[in-house]
Write an enzyme that holds these catalytic residues in place. Structure first.
Site, PDB file in Angstrom:
ATOM      1  CE  LYS B 357      -4.259  -1.896   2.039  1.00  0.00           C
ATOM      2  NZ  LYS B 357      -5.391  -1.500   1.216  1.00  0.00           N
ATOM      3  CB  THR B 381       8.568 -13.182 -13.346  1.00  0.00           C
ATOM      4  OG1 THR B 381       8.221 -14.485 -13.770  1.00  0.00           O
ATOM      5  CG2 THR B 381       9.221 -12.439 -14.509  1.00  0.00           C
TER       6      THR B 381
END
Lengths: 500, 500
Positions: B357, B381
Site C-alpha cells: 500500500k 519473475t
C-alpha cells in the site's frame, strides 16, 4: 557505448560476417536484410567473465540485505538496447532469456521511452488507483485499446491483476465461485455456508480441487503452488492441497515424425485426466477446473498437439469443469501467434486465459459465465496497474506496425532449423530440439553439461536460460531477427564444439 | 481547475472559515496555520451527486468488460491534487480513503512528478527487471536508501514483492521453510520429502499451519485467504486450510477508561492462542507462524494494547512459532509512527514485518534466521518493481523533510477529539471512537445507517470508507492537516444532524 549503436537498415558488415564465419559455423546469415532500428547494438561485446568484478561486489552488497542465491549478475539497463543486455562490467550480451521471458520488444524501445516523456501520461505513473473501486476516466478505453484488442476467441471480458501468480490465484477463485454458483442453481448461499466459510470449513470453504499436470508451472503462491509440479525447489516445505495431478504427454520430437507414438501418449494422458476427475469426485473433492499451459515452459518446454488440447477442452466440458489456459509464459507473440492456444484453431478454446510477463502486468480473460456474481469477490487493493497498460498499448502498436509476429515465425524457423542441425552435428550432447515461433528448446545430455554450456555461451556473449531437468530454453524478445538467430547459433556451435 | 489551487503558506481565508462555521459546527480551525503546498485545493467542490452522469456512463461501459459491483465512481487523476480527489464529473472531494489507504503523500505530489521528468529515471520505468536474477546496478543502494532506512527494529533484511498478497504469501512460505529447516536440524531434506512434495503430499508438503485471528485480513490469494476472517464475501466458495483461528481482543473504548476490562479480554485471547497452538500440534498440524495486524483494519479497526502484542510475541517464541506482523495497512506513517508496531516499544518486535500500500509496492522485512537457505525458494519473475522503489525513496524524503509523522500526530489528535465530541453529541448514532494517529474509526449504530452516512458525506465532498460490520474508517494521506480534519468534521456533523 552510443558509438556502437547501429543505424537503421544497416546490413551486417562483411567484417562482422567474417568474424562470425571464422568460428567455423554455417549459420551465418546469407540474405536476411537487417531491418533493426537504431536502438539495437550490432553484436555481443565481452570484457570480463560473467559475473564480472563489479557484479560480484554488488552481489556481496545485496547479500547483506537478502538471499542472492539466484542472482546471475547486475545490469546496466540504461545502456541496454533492443536484444542486448549490458551488465555493470560493460559486457554486452545477446539476451535470449529476456528477464524470464518478460521483455516484449527489447530494452529501451524508443516508443516506450517516448511515452514516458508525454506529460499527459505523468499522472498515470504518479497516482496508482484502487482500480476496482476508483478507476481513471480512460480505463475502459485503455483496456479496450490494449488487452481487449488481443482478447482470445470467445472472450470479451478481462480482469487485470498485478502479476502472474495473482492472475492464476484469482482465475482459480473465479472457477470455484462459478462451480459453486452452478451447483446451488445460482441461489443465495445458505447460512451454513456463510458461517462455515469464516472459519475455513466446509460447506462455505468447499473441498473443491483444480486438476493440473505433472511438469506444469502456474506460480508460487499457495493456491498456484498446489498446481505447480516442475521443480522440488518451488514446493518443498510448503503445505498444499490434495488436488489431482495428471501426466502431461511426453512426446517424441520432431512431432511430425512420431505422429502415431505421440497420439498414443496423448490418449493415455487424456484417459488419466478423466479417471482422476471421476476419482476426485468420488473422494468428495470435485474438480472445479483444469489448468494447463499450451507449452509447459518452466517444466522443460513440453509440447502437446492441438488435438490433445481440443480433446482436453472437451473432457473439461463433459465433466462440468472450467478450462483454464495459463498463457503467462506462452502469451504475447513468442510462438508466432499472439496466444499459443491460437495454434489449436478453436472458436472456444477456453473458459479462462491468464497472462502476465510480456503483457507487463497480469490478469485473465474469461467467458461471460465465469464472471463473479458480485463485486469484491475478485478483488484486491490495486487490481493491476494502469501505467503498465499504457506501456502495453504501445507494445501492441509496435507489434502491429513492425509485423513482429511474422518476424517471430521467420526468426523462429531459423532458430529451430539451426537447433536441428546442431543436434545432428552433436548427437551426444543435444537432442529433442523443439519449438513454436521463437519459443524453442533443446535437451542437453545431462544437467551438468547443460549448466556448463549456459555459462560458456554467456561468457561468449549470449544469455540463455535453462528449464526442466536438462533443457535449454530460448526466449528472445519479439524483435529478435534471423540474423540474431545466426549470431546465437554460431556461438552455441563454438561452445558445443568444446563439449562434445 | 488550476485557478482554485491555493498558494504556499496561505492561511484559510476568513470567507472560507465563515462558510464552514455557517454549518453550525464548532470544529472550525482556530489557529492551525496553513502550511500546505500549492498542489492542494482549498476545499471540496461538488457539482453533481456521486456517481455523476459521466461516472455512470463509464461504469456501464466498463460493465461490458468486467464486474463493476464495487466501482464507486471514475476519477480524474490529472486534476486531483494533494488531499483532494476529483471525479470525472468535476466533483472535488476531500479524500479520507486514499485508494484503500495506499496514497502516502496525496495526489500529484510535485516531488513525484519531478522524479518522472528526470531522464536518468526513464530506464527504470521502461525496463522492468527480473529482480531475483538480474537486478539493476542501483538496486542495493536504492533499497538501502528507501526500505532499509525504515527497517523495523532488529531487521536489516528485506525481500521486495509486487503486492500485499504476494508479500504475505511469501512471508508464510519463509516461515514454513524456517520451521522445517529447524525441525530437521538444517540438514538436507530426505528423499521422501523431495519426492512427496512434487505431488502435494507430506512429508514434502507438510501439514503445517499459520495461526491467525478472527477479524483479521491478510489478503485474498489462497494462502493469505486462509488467514483472513473479516468478511464472508472474501471467503465464500474458496477451498481453505484447516488452520487455527484465535479470538482477537474486543476492547472497550476509550482504552484508558477500560484498562481492567480490556486487560482481562486480552488475557482471555492470549490463553486461547496458547490453547490452539497446543491443540493444533496434537492434531499433527503444528503452528509454524502467527500472523497479526497491529490494528485489525478491514475487520473493523480493532485495537489491542502494546502489552497484548508483547505477550503474544512471547507466546510465539515460547512455542517455537515465527511471529509475523502484517503492516500492509498500518505501515507507512498513518499511526503517527512509521510502523504501528513501534508503539509497542520493543527491540525485537517481530520475525517478519510485511508491507505494501503506502510503500507503493510490497515485501517483507525479516530477521536473519528467517532468510530462506537457498535461492529460488522465495522467488517469482519480477520480485517487486524498482520503479515503485524510486517513488518510495522520494516519498520518504518528503515525509522527513515535511515532518509528516508529527503532522499525523497533530491532525490525528484533532480528528479523534472531533470524533469523541461527535459521539457525545450523537450518542444514538456513533460509538467506540478510536484511533492512533490519523488511523481512526468510529462505529455507527447499524450497517444501513453507516452506508447512508458514507453516501451523504460523499455528496457533500468527503470521501470515506467503511470497515467491519458498521464502522467508518478514516485513512487520509500523510499530508492531511488539522484544518482538513476540521473540514471533514464539519461535514460529518452536518450529515449526522440528518441521521439522529
Amino acid at each position: 557505448m552510443a558509438s556502437s549503436l547501429i543505424s537503421r537498415q544497416l546490413t551486417l558488415s562483411l567484417q562482422k560476417n567474417h568474424r562470425l564465419s571464422a568460428a567455423g559455423c554455417r549459420y551465418v546469415s546469407k540474405a536476411a536484410a537487417k531491418t533493426q532500428v537504431e536502438y539495437d547494438y550490432d553484436g555481443p561485446l565481452m570484457k570480463t567473465a560473467v559475473p564480472g568484478p563489479r557484479s560480484q561486489e554488488l552481489t556481496k552488497q545485496l547479500g547483506e540485505i537478502q538471499n542472492v542465491g539466484a542472482i546471475n549478475f547486475f545490469c546496466n539497463y540504461e545502456e541496454s538496447r533492443g536484444n542486448y543486455l549490458v551488465d555493470v562490467d560493460g559486457n554486452r550480451m545477446l539476451d535470449i532469456y529476456t528477464q524470464i521471458s518478460s521483455i516484449p520488444i527489447g530494452y529501451n524501445h524508443p516508443a516506450l521511452l517516448k511515452l514516458m516523456t508525454n506529460p499527459n501520461n505523468l499522472s498515470t505513473f504518479v497516482n496508482r488507483p484502487a482500480l476496482g473501486i476508483l478507476p481513471p476516466e480512460n480505463f475502459p478505453d485503455k483496456i479496450t485499446e490494449s488487452l481487449l484488442s488481443v482478447a482470445p476467441s470467445g472472450m470479451s471480458r478481462v480482469q487485470t491483476m498485478a502479476c502472474g501468480s495473482c492472475s492464476n490465484e484469482n482465475a482459480f477463485k473465479a472457477m470455484f465461485i462459478w462451480y459453486k454458483n452452478k451447483e446451488r442453481g445460482y441461489s443465495s448461499p445458505s447460512d451454513a455456508e456463510l458461517n462455515s466459510c469464516m472459519i475455513n470449513q466446509a460447506p462455505g470453504c468447499p473441498d473443491l480441487s483444480i486438476l493440473s499436470f505433472m511438469g506444469g508451472f502456474h506460480g508460487r503462491t499457495m493456491g498456484c503452488l498446489a498446481t505447480t509440479h516442475s521443480k522440488v525447489i518451488h514446493k518443498l516445505d510448503v503445505p498444499s492441497f490434495d488436488w489431482p495431478i495428471a501426466s502431461f504427454p511426453r512426446l517424441q520430437y520432431p512431432l511430425e515424425e512420431f505422429t502415431r507414438e505421440n497420439a498414443q501418449e496423448e490418449a493415455r494422458c487424456l484417459e488419466e485426466v478423466e479417471d482422476l476427475i471421476v476419482r476426485w469426485r468420488q473422494k468428495g473433492k470435485p474438480v472445479a477446473g483444469i489448468v494447463v499451459e499450451p507449452i509447459q515452459a518452466e517444466g522443460g518446454d513440453n509440447h502437446a498437439s492441438p488435438d490433445f488440447f481440443r480433446k482436453l477442452r472437451s473432457v473439461a466440458r463433459k465433466h462440468g469443469c472450467a478450462f483454464h489456459v495459463d498463457e503467462v509464459q506462452t502469451g504475447g507473440g513468442c510462438t508466432g501467434k499472439f496466444w499459443a492456444h491460437e495454434h489449436w484453431a478453436m472458436d472456444d478454446p477456453a473458459d479462462i486465459v491468464s497472462f502476465s510477463k510480456k503483457l507487463l502486468s497480469g490478469g485473465y480473460f474469461y467467458r461471460d459465465e465465469l464472471q463473479a456474481d458480485k463485486g469484491y469477490r475478485i478483488f484486491n487493493t490495486w487490481m493491476g496497474d494502469p501505467s503498465k497498460n499504457l506501456f502495453l498499448a504501445e507494445v501492441l502498436n509496435v507489434i502491429r506496425r513492425e509485423n513482429l509476429l511474422e518476424e517471430v515465425v521467420r526468426s523462429g524457423k531459423a532458430l529451430l532449423n539451426g537447433l536441428y542441425e546442431l543436434q545432428t552435428q552433436y548427437p551426444s550432447v543435444l537432442s529433442r530440439a523443439r519449438g513454436q515461433g521463437t519459443f524453442c528448446a533443446v535437451d542437453v545430455r545431462d544437467a551438468e553439461t547443460r549448466d556448463r554450456i549456459l555459462v560458456q555461451t554467456r561468457d561468449k556473449g549470449v544469455l540463455l536460460g535453462g528449464c526442466g531437468d536438462s533443457s535449454i530454453r530460448f526466449r528472445p524478445a519479439l524483435i529478435f531477427k534471423e540474423y540474431h538467430a545466426h549470431i546465437l547459433l554460431n556461438i552455441l556451435n563454438d561452445v558445443l564444439a568444446q563439449n562434445k
